[in-house]
Design a protein around this motif. Structure first.
Motif, mmCIF file in Angstrom:
data_model
loop_
_atom_site.group_PDB
_atom_site.id
_atom_site.type_symbol
_atom_site.label_atom_id
_atom_site.label_comp_id
_atom_site.label_asym_id
_atom_site.label_seq_id
_atom_site.Cartn_x
_atom_site.Cartn_y
_atom_site.Cartn_z
ATOM 1 N N SER A 1 5.464 1.208 10.879
ATOM 2 C CA SER A 1 5.981 2.016 9.762
ATOM 3 C C SER A 1 6.400 3.406 10.204
ATOM 4 O O SER A 1 7.281 4.023 9.583
ATOM 5 C CB SER A 1 4.922 2.132 8.662
ATOM 6 N N GLU B 1 9.443 6.033 8.904
ATOM 7 C CA GLU B 1 9.160 7.352 8.354
ATOM 8 C C GLU B 1 9.984 8.424 9.061
ATOM 9 O O GLU B 1 10.556 9.318 8.422
ATOM 10 C CB GLU B 1 7.672 7.667 8.487
ATOM 11 N N ASP C 1 12.651 4.254 3.645
ATOM 12 C CA ASP C 1 11.450 4.418 2.816
ATOM 13 C C ASP C 1 10.906 3.067 2.379
ATOM 14 O O ASP C 1 9.694 2.828 2.418
ATOM 15 C CB ASP C 1 11.760 5.258 1.578
ATOM 16 N N ARG D 1 7.205 1.682 3.271
ATOM 17 C CA ARG D 1 6.225 1.396 2.221
ATOM 18 C C ARG D 1 5.720 -0.045 2.257
ATOM 19 O O ARG D 1 4.808 -0.399 1.510
ATOM 20 C CB ARG D 1 6.838 1.693 0.845
ATOM 21 N N SER E 1 3.934 -1.194 4.434
ATOM 22 C CA SER E 1 2.562 -1.145 4.961
ATOM 23 C C SER E 1 1.763 -0.108 4.178
ATOM 24 O O SER E 1 2.319 0.903 3.730
ATOM 25 C CB SER E 1 2.565 -0.775 6.444
ATOM 26 N N PRO E 2 0.453 -0.315 4.012
ATOM 27 C CA PRO E 2 -0.378 0.665 3.294
ATOM 28 C C PRO E 2 -0.333 2.053 3.935
ATOM 29 O O PRO E 2 -0.292 3.058 3.230
ATOM 30 C CB PRO E 2 -1.786 0.059 3.375
ATOM 31 N N GLU F 1 2.970 3.687 3.058
ATOM 32 C CA GLU F 1 2.973 4.095 1.651
ATOM 33 C C GLU F 1 2.204 5.404 1.472
ATOM 34 O O GLU F 1 2.660 6.320 0.768
ATOM 35 C CB GLU F 1 2.344 2.999 0.794
ATOM 36 N N LEU G 1 3.706 9.207 0.501
ATOM 37 C CA LEU G 1 3.158 9.915 -0.648
ATOM 38 C C LEU G 1 2.883 11.372 -0.259
ATOM 39 O O LEU G 1 3.213 12.305 -1.004
ATOM 40 C CB LEU G 1 1.875 9.240 -1.129
ATOM 41 N N LYS H 1 -6.313 8.735 -3.228
ATOM 42 C CA LYS H 1 -6.193 7.662 -2.238
ATOM 43 C C LYS H 1 -6.987 7.981 -0.983
ATOM 44 O O LYS H 1 -7.631 7.101 -0.398
ATOM 45 C CB LYS H 1 -4.718 7.430 -1.885
#
Length: 390
Positions: free
Chosen positions: A119, A123, A142, A146, A148-149, A152, A156, A182
């Motif tokens: 990811s 990014e 994006d 997103r 993958s956790p 994401e 954020l 989170k």
């Protein structure tokens, strides 16, 4: 920390390569960047086929804002370890800081062709797209990040920074609350603390000083690490809680006596803020003088210095510092200090009686904050100042 200290104490029992690795990593971890550079350079010279020293050396140079050196070592890391993503990532960051965005994108695309980066690569490509004003590519990258956790969560945090840097304080508040929630859920204490601190700094910018102080108090309960103490001290200093800021700064400085960033950048910045609170900007400039060699990549420190210069009546020097920050805007898209530097530049031009350049600088700030909340005090002040130039 205890493990790396113990390893350093026992390094003479290790092989020559292990000794070099332990020493260089120890100096880097302890924040002794000068010694880390020296150790990594020796390591690189003795073992020229090992990618580890050049990769880590590139990171140190990146942190110090020595982007040419970061790039040359990052590219060497790719040559030595073409199937490791680190060299590509570092080189891309350096290219962006050097305003070579197409090359930054190309080197990440090379990594993509080797199926590297997960990811993170999306990014970084999204950040480049933002800098290039390419919303279609940003949206595509994006979406991939997103998936993958981790991606994401990272986006954020990025979006919260973008909102804050763009004067969208209400959106930034909401996103930072989500980041904190989170982070707490997955026990990322440092990320949770950063979210609280950023929200406190937001409230200070919004002139909600009581709320800023409450945020700083909450962050202090979460961690007593030196980095946390300095982050909280920063908020206290900007909110007028001078005694608390001074006490926490000295505690942190005592705990990290050899850390270059603490001793020459973070702690002096807070001491400079306290000097400005006492209406002594000349002292603030003097306090931060030694940090100039170490804070090239630290936008908040540079903004503090530039503001002190402006307060001290050194408008021409302030212009130079603000302009230096703005050259790094593509590498600092989530930094509120960079967008504020645009307004600082306008004020510095006013101080030197260059009204034409001041008007242009204010207009550029309004473009940066075109989606800002209309009631943000900073924006109201900028509009009032601009109106006086007409």
């Amino acid at each position: 920390m205890n493990y790396i200290r113990k390893a350093f104490e026992l390094k003479d029992r290790a092989s020559e390569r292990e000794k070099l690795a332990i020493s260089s990593d120890y100096y880097q971890y302890m924040g002794q960047s000068d010694k880390a550079i020296e150790a990594y350079e020796v390591y690189k010279h003795v073992y020229p086929r090992d990618s580890r020293p050049v990769t880590n050396l590139a990171v140190v140079y990146l942190i110090l804002g020595l982007y040419d050196k970061a790039l040359s070592n990052g590219l060497e890391a790719i040559r030595l370890a073409p199937d490791s993503f680190n060299g590509y990532s570092i080189s891309s960051f350096a290219y962006v800081a050097l305003n070579r965005l197409d090359e930054a994108k190309a080197i990440l695309q090379t990594a993509q062709q080797r199926n590297l980066g997960t990811s993170t690569i999306h990014e970084q490509l999204a950040s480049i797209a933002i800098a290039q004003g390419d919303p279609a590519t940003q949206a595509k990258e994006d979406a991939l990040a997103r998936a993958s956790p981790q991606g994401e969560f990272d986006l954020l945090q990025r979006d919260a920074g973008l909102a804050l840097a763009g004067g969208q304080f209400n959106r930034a508040r909401d996103l930072l609350k989500q980041v904190e929630a989170k982070a707490r859920a997955i026990e990322l204490t440092e990320s949770a603390l950063n979210a609280i601190v950023y929200r406190a700094l937001l409230e200070d910018l919004a002139q909600n000083r009581a709320e800023a102080i409450r945020g700083a108090d909450a962050a202090l309960k979460l961690s007593q690490a030196p980095s946390a103490l300095l982050a909280v001290a920063d908020v206290y200093a900007r909110s007028g809680e001078d005694a608390k800021a001074a006490q926490l700064t000295e505690r942190a400085a005592q705990q990290r006596p050899e850390d270059v960033t603490v001793q020459f950048v973070a702690a002096p910045m807070i001491r400079a803020l306290l000097a400005m609170n006492r209406n002594d900007p000349a002292k603030a400039v003097e306090i931060m003088k030694k940090g100039e060699a170490f804070d090239r990549a630290n936008m908040e420190s540079r903004y503090t210095r530039a503001t002190a210069l402006l307060m001290a009546g050194r408008g021409a020097d302030a212009i130079q510092e603000f302009q230096g920050m703005l050259k790094l805007k593509d590498a600092s898209i989530t930094e509120p200090a960079v967008s504020l530097a645009q307004m600082g530049l306008a004020r510095a031009y006013v101080s030197t009686n260059d009204k034409e350049k001041a008007r242009t600088a204010y207009q550029d700030f309004f473009v940066l904050w075109k989606n800002a909340d209309p009631d943000v005090p900073i924006l109201k002040q900028a509009r009032a100042e601009y109106a006086k130039l007409q």
